[in-house]
Write a protein that holds these residues in place. Sequence first.
Motif, PDB file in Angstrom:
ATOM      1  N   GLN A 271      23.824 125.360   7.218  1.00 54.98           N
ATOM      2  CA  GLN A 271      23.164 124.302   7.796  1.00 54.98           C
ATOM      3  C   GLN A 271      22.043 123.804   6.609  1.00 54.98           C
ATOM      4  OE1 GLN A 271      21.431 125.779  11.381  1.00 54.98           O
ATOM      5  NE2 GLN A 271      22.753 124.744  12.488  1.00 54.98           N
ATOM      6  N   PHE A 272      22.068 122.382   6.465  1.00 53.68           N
ATOM      7  CA  PHE A 272      21.131 121.871   5.438  1.00 53.68           C
ATOM      8  C   PHE A 272      20.144 120.735   6.022  1.00 53.68           C
ATOM      9  CE2 PHE A 272      24.667 123.133   2.887  1.00 53.68           C
ATOM     10  CZ  PHE A 272      24.088 123.668   1.621  1.00 53.68           C
ATOM     11  N   VAL A 273      19.018 120.717   5.588  1.00 48.39           N
ATOM     12  CA  VAL A 273      17.889 119.660   5.917  1.00 48.39           C
ATOM     13  C   VAL A 273      17.663 118.640   4.784  1.00 48.39           C
ATOM     14  CG1 VAL A 273      17.059 121.074   7.588  1.00 48.39           C
ATOM     15  CG2 VAL A 273      16.247 121.139   5.460  1.00 48.39           C
ATOM     16  N   ASP A 274      17.065 117.734   5.094  1.00 52.11           N
ATOM     17  CA  ASP A 274      16.503 116.780   3.766  1.00 52.11           C
ATOM     18  C   ASP A 274      15.323 117.295   3.225  1.00 52.11           C
ATOM     19  OD1 ASP A 274      14.806 115.620   5.950  1.00 52.11           O
ATOM     20  OD2 ASP A 274      16.036 113.899   6.083  1.00 52.11           O
ATOM     21  N   ILE A 275      14.583 116.633   2.655  1.00 51.88           N
ATOM     22  CA  ILE A 275      13.346 116.880   2.099  1.00 51.88           C
ATOM     23  C   ILE A 275      12.311 116.800   3.123  1.00 51.88           C
ATOM     24  CG2 ILE A 275      11.506 116.598   0.378  1.00 51.88           C
ATOM     25  CD1 ILE A 275      13.698 116.270  -1.729  1.00 51.88           C
ATOM     26  N   GLU A 276      12.350 115.609   3.697  1.00 48.01           N
ATOM     27  CA  GLU A 276      11.259 115.273   4.906  1.00 48.01           C
ATOM     28  C   GLU A 276      11.126 116.384   5.820  1.00 48.01           C
ATOM     29  OE1 GLU A 276       8.353 113.245   6.145  1.00 48.01           O
ATOM     30  OE2 GLU A 276       9.109 112.741   4.307  1.00 48.01           O
ATOM     31  N   SER A 277      12.345 116.793   6.269  1.00 48.61           N
ATOM     32  CA  SER A 277      12.269 117.891   7.366  1.00 48.61           C
ATOM     33  C   SER A 277      11.741 119.297   6.753  1.00 48.61           C
ATOM     34  CB  SER A 277      13.759 118.053   7.952  1.00 48.61           C
ATOM     35  OG  SER A 277      14.310 116.904   8.357  1.00 48.61           O
ATOM     36  N   ALA A 278      12.372 119.489   5.442  1.00 44.27           N
ATOM     37  CA  ALA A 278      11.679 120.697   4.862  1.00 44.27           C
ATOM     38  C   ALA A 278      10.178 120.849   4.570  1.00 44.27           C
ATOM     39  CB  ALA A 278      12.633 120.784   3.628  1.00 44.27           C
ATOM     40  N   ILE A 279       9.524 119.717   4.365  1.00 47.60           N
ATOM     41  CA  ILE A 279       8.261 119.629   4.099  1.00 47.60           C
ATOM     42  C   ILE A 279       7.423 120.025   5.521  1.00 47.60           C
ATOM     43  CG2 ILE A 279       6.477 118.012   4.004  1.00 47.60           C
ATOM     44  CD1 ILE A 279       8.021 116.473   1.898  1.00 47.60           C
ATOM     45  N   THR A 280       7.912 119.538   6.753  1.00 49.60           N
ATOM     46  CA  THR A 280       7.307 120.098   7.930  1.00 49.60           C
ATOM     47  C   THR A 280       7.552 121.593   8.226  1.00 49.60           C
ATOM     48  OG1 THR A 280       9.396 119.316   9.407  1.00 49.60           O
ATOM     49  CG2 THR A 280       7.767 117.552   8.777  1.00 49.60           C
ATOM     50  N   GLU A 281       8.469 122.121   7.615  1.00 48.86           N
ATOM     51  CA  GLU A 281       8.785 123.308   8.131  1.00 48.86           C
ATOM     52  C   GLU A 281       8.123 124.412   6.840  1.00 48.86           C
ATOM     53  OE1 GLU A 281      12.882 124.328   8.355  1.00 48.86           O
ATOM     54  OE2 GLU A 281      13.615 122.329   9.420  1.00 48.86           O
ATOM     55  N   ILE A 282       7.703 123.970   5.878  1.00 57.84           N
ATOM     56  CA  ILE A 282       7.385 124.802   5.120  1.00 57.84           C
ATOM     57  C   ILE A 282       5.753 124.955   5.140  1.00 57.84           C
ATOM     58  CG2 ILE A 282       6.501 125.166   2.706  1.00 57.84           C
ATOM     59  CD1 ILE A 282       9.196 123.290   1.957  1.00 57.84           C
ATOM     60  N   ASN A 283       5.240 126.173   5.159  1.00 59.95           N
ATOM     61  CA  ASN A 283       3.890 126.623   5.422  1.00 59.95           C
ATOM     62  C   ASN A 283       3.088 126.425   4.046  1.00 59.95           C
ATOM     63  OD1 ASN A 283       1.346 127.700   6.027  1.00 59.95           O
ATOM     64  ND2 ASN A 283       2.004 129.571   6.660  1.00 59.95           N
ATOM     65  N   TRP A 284       2.694 125.246   3.773  1.00 58.23           N
ATOM     66  CA  TRP A 284       1.799 124.876   2.479  1.00 58.23           C
ATOM     67  C   TRP A 284       0.698 125.642   2.110  1.00 58.23           C
ATOM     68  CZ3 TRP A 284       5.003 122.561  -0.947  1.00 58.23           C
ATOM     69  CH2 TRP A 284       6.133 121.765  -0.457  1.00 58.23           C
ATOM     70  N   ILE A 285       0.061 126.007   3.342  1.00 54.25           N
ATOM     71  CA  ILE A 285      -1.202 126.910   3.103  1.00 54.25           C
ATOM     72  C   ILE A 285      -0.999 127.911   2.342  1.00 54.25           C
ATOM     73  CG2 ILE A 285      -3.119 128.277   4.391  1.00 54.25           C
ATOM     74  CD1 ILE A 285      -2.919 126.019   6.664  1.00 54.25           C
ATOM     75  N   MET A 286       0.339 128.549   2.578  1.00 53.35           N
ATOM     76  CA  MET A 286       0.618 129.858   1.924  1.00 53.35           C
ATOM     77  C   MET A 286       1.314 129.623   0.563  1.00 53.35           C
ATOM     78  SD  MET A 286      -0.469 131.922   3.856  1.00 53.35           S
ATOM     79  CE  MET A 286       0.137 133.622   3.340  1.00 53.35           C
ATOM     80  N   CYS A 287       1.520 128.478   0.098  1.00 55.58           N
ATOM     81  CA  CYS A 287       2.219 128.179  -1.076  1.00 55.58           C
ATOM     82  C   CYS A 287       1.176 128.303  -2.282  1.00 55.58           C
ATOM     83  CB  CYS A 287       2.818 126.748  -1.203  1.00 55.58           C
ATOM     84  SG  CYS A 287       4.320 126.685   0.175  1.00 55.58           S
ATOM     85  N   GLU A 288       1.870 128.691  -3.456  1.00 55.37           N
ATOM     86  CA  GLU A 288       0.915 128.813  -4.767  1.00 55.37           C
ATOM     87  C   GLU A 288       0.608 127.410  -5.216  1.00 55.37           C
ATOM     88  OE1 GLU A 288       1.476 130.243  -9.197  1.00 55.37           O
ATOM     89  OE2 GLU A 288       2.936 130.815  -7.760  1.00 55.37           O
TER      90      GLU A 288
END
Length: 276
Positions: A254-271
Amino acid sequence: MNILTFDIEEWYNALFKYKIAEPNYSVAPYFVHLLDLMKQMNVKPTFFVLSSFAEKHQELIYNISQRYDIGSHGHKHKLISSMTRSEFEKDTLQSLKILESITGKTITKYRAAGFSVTKNIKNYFEVLANTSIETDCSLSAVNHFYGRKNIDIVKPYIVECNGKQIKELPPSVIKLFGRGMGFLGGGYFRLLPYSTIKKQLQNNKDYNLIYLHPSDFDVNQPKIKGISCFQQFRRRVSLAGNEKKFLKLLTDFQFVDIESAITEINWIMCEKIKIL
């Protein structure tokens, strides 16, 4: 998470070191065919569109923008490393203006031609920070044909520049013999056995980003005289059968686009990387 992206450009745009007279042939008809396949498979990639391509196919780009996520791939498809800061800024702003005029939407995503951010990363992000771009997909964790490795990160992170945070989603690196080798996309997707690609996706379930081009599938694109044997090989290796491989990929994962990925990624935990 598997993210699917396409760079929408003509078949000759990646031949940076060669002067190719612009021919009558276009990949646009095959791109329409590709869109039909992806619609049937119910997959929605992000399309990074070269605005010079969009100018010639305005109705097509408008129509896909109503269904799919659209980003900028620049205007002239020049290597970032070959442009001055002012040239890069002009190219980027021109691209955004054209794409926004055609789609009627604000463009917030960018990918550099050839992943060629190899010289002054500060200039690059300072230019982006002064535009509508919020997400970039241009930095490289491996050496490649048009530049050198400039990051060690192969997962989402944040670049802070001039008070603006830009989300960075780098292309995946294929692990072979314990080393990162090349990108998971383009000619590498055509060249590598499907079993290797499948294993890569299975072993890295948290994050995979794949990039492709219509020219990675179009067997009818012209052969070019005068380019090196290596370039001929890169352009045409495994074109026949690549569509079948792609459909197998869409069936198995299964694949998603970048817009969908952005909403799923926990950016607070990202470097976070600060550009000073």
